[in-house]
Scaffold this active site. Structure first.
Site, PDB file in Angstrom:
ATOM      1  N   GLN A   1      73.368 -57.855 -25.961  1.00 14.69           N
ATOM      2  CA  GLN A   1      72.236 -58.640 -26.448  1.00 14.69           C
ATOM      3  C   GLN A   1      71.357 -59.078 -25.282  1.00 14.69           C
ATOM      4  OE1 GLN A   1      71.559 -59.100 -29.717  1.00 14.69           O
ATOM      5  NE2 GLN A   1      69.731 -60.298 -29.269  1.00 14.69           N
TER       6      GLN A   1
ATOM      7  N   LYS B   1      73.685 -59.646 -37.225  1.00 18.69           N
ATOM      8  CA  LYS B   1      74.163 -58.264 -37.053  1.00 18.69           C
ATOM      9  C   LYS B   1      75.588 -58.129 -37.564  1.00 18.69           C
ATOM     10  CE  LYS B   1      71.114 -57.383 -33.153  1.00 18.69           C
ATOM     11  NZ  LYS B   1      70.855 -57.573 -31.738  1.00 18.69           N
TER      12      LYS B   1
ATOM     13  N   ASP C   1      71.023 -49.046 -29.296  1.00 16.93           N
ATOM     14  CA  ASP C   1      69.736 -49.731 -29.114  1.00 16.93           C
ATOM     15  C   ASP C   1      68.618 -48.728 -28.785  1.00 16.93           C
ATOM     16  OD1 ASP C   1      69.467 -52.521 -29.407  1.00 16.93           O
ATOM     17  OD2 ASP C   1      70.626 -52.908 -27.578  1.00 16.93           O
TER      18      ASP C   1
HETATM   19  N1  GUN Z   1      67.073 -58.946 -28.042  1.00 15.92           N
HETATM   20  C1  GUN Z   1      66.020 -58.970 -28.887  1.00 15.92           C
HETATM   21  N2  GUN Z   1      65.944 -57.805 -29.583  1.00 15.92           N
HETATM   22  C2  GUN Z   1      66.953 -57.029 -29.147  1.00 15.92           C
HETATM   23  C3  GUN Z   1      67.398 -55.724 -29.490  1.00 15.92           C
HETATM   24  O1  GUN Z   1      66.815 -55.008 -30.318  1.00 15.92           O
HETATM   25  N3  GUN Z   1      68.502 -55.285 -28.824  1.00 15.92           N
HETATM   26  C4  GUN Z   1      69.134 -56.023 -27.889  1.00 15.92           C
HETATM   27  N4  GUN Z   1      70.195 -55.499 -27.286  1.00 15.92           N
HETATM   28  N5  GUN Z   1      68.753 -57.247 -27.541  1.00 15.92           N
HETATM   29  C5  GUN Z   1      67.666 -57.741 -28.181  1.00 15.92           C
END
Ligand code: GUN
Length: 282
Positions: free
Chosen positions: A97, A53, A120
């Protein structure tokens, strides 16, 4: 039939190019889109996602701040960090996350993030807006899947979509987004009585269960579009999807590979949401 590979990297590259231009425009207006990512603990998969990211966001000109805390960080401390970002105008998106350590309530954390910075798309308010088909931040992996399906040129209206997996992050929302596109959607999960009876009817089969090579060719209808959301690390160190790719590609009309399918689109849609939030802030 040998399937056309849906190239997520290529679609993501095109969209990231457009987003980089939008970031440039925003900077001319004095706004640099900012994304704050909070990571608790040292889960290797989460670390790898967060690095991905960061690299992608910075390549598009987005300000990226990572706050990485020890697994013993308390829920209260985390909520306070979120509050700081909620009140910091330099950051338009906040992402915590997942998964979180057991002593922290994911729901409490998700609900603490301002819905206006919830890139998200996990906050109940934004989930509700998505359900109603209102403009909002759409969850990144489901939104990326819809973009990939659009790219194939297939009309989604009236298609039989079968979603295997019912997580809040992928399964439930991707079905909802495709319902909004007028598809007929069936959800399958660990309690589904006859999984194959459903998957074999799917014009579009979306698999998000987190089990390597779970869906085999004999569970796929001839000519189906197969979207594989799984990212599973094998003992050999290689990555595998939830679909047995080599045999499935002989049955499907289109299929996403792992890696290089859905994954690059998830990160791209996160950047899309961050830019959207920055635009809204003006
Ligand atoms: N963990 C796995 N996929 C995601 C996601 O799309 N967002 C977040 N915040 N955590 C994740």
């Amino acid at each position: 039939m040998t399937a056309t590979i849906i190239d997520g990297k290529e679609t993501a590259k095109e969209k990231r190019g457009q987003l980089a231009k939008e970031v440039e425009e925003l900077k001319k207006q004095g706004v640099t889109p900012g994304l704050a990512v909070i990571l608790i603990g040292d889960d290797p998969a989460s670390l790898s996602y967060v690095r991905g990211k960061k690299k992608a966001a910075e390549a598009m000109g987005i300000r990226f701040q990572l706050d990485h805390f020890d697994a013993s960080f308390s829920e209260q401390e985390l909520l306070e960090v979120i509050d700081q970002y909620n009140n910091n105008d330099d950051f338009h998106g906040i992402l915590v996350q997942l998964p979180l350590p057991d002593h922290i309530s994911e729901q409490a954390v998700i609900e603490r993030i301002s819905p206006d910075k919830d890139v998200d798309g996990f906050h109940p308010l934004n989930v509700g807006k998505m359900l109603l088909g209102e403009d909002t931040f759409l969850p990144c992996t489901p939104a990326g899947i819809v973009e990939l399906l659009r790219k194939t040129g297939i009309d989604l209206s009236g298609k039989e979509v079968v979603v295997v997996g019912r997580s809040n992050i992928v399964g439930k929302p991707v079905g909802q987004l495709l319902l909004n596109e007028n598809a007929t959607v069936t959800y399958c999960h660990s309690r589904t009585a006859d999984l194959t009876a459903h998957t074999k009817k799917a014009d579009i089969l979306i698999v998000a269960v987190g089990k390597a090579n779970f869906i085999k060719a004999d569970q796929i209808k001839d000519g189906a579009v197969v979207i594989d959301v799984g990212v599973n690390r094998l003992e050999t160190g290689k990555l595998a999807g939830d679909v047995a790719f080599d045999e499935a590609k002989e049955k499907a009309s289109y299929i996403t590979p792992v890696p290089g399918g859905v994954g690059p689109m998830t990160i791209t849609m996160l950047a899309h949401n961050t830019v959207k939030s920055a635009k809204r802030s003006i």
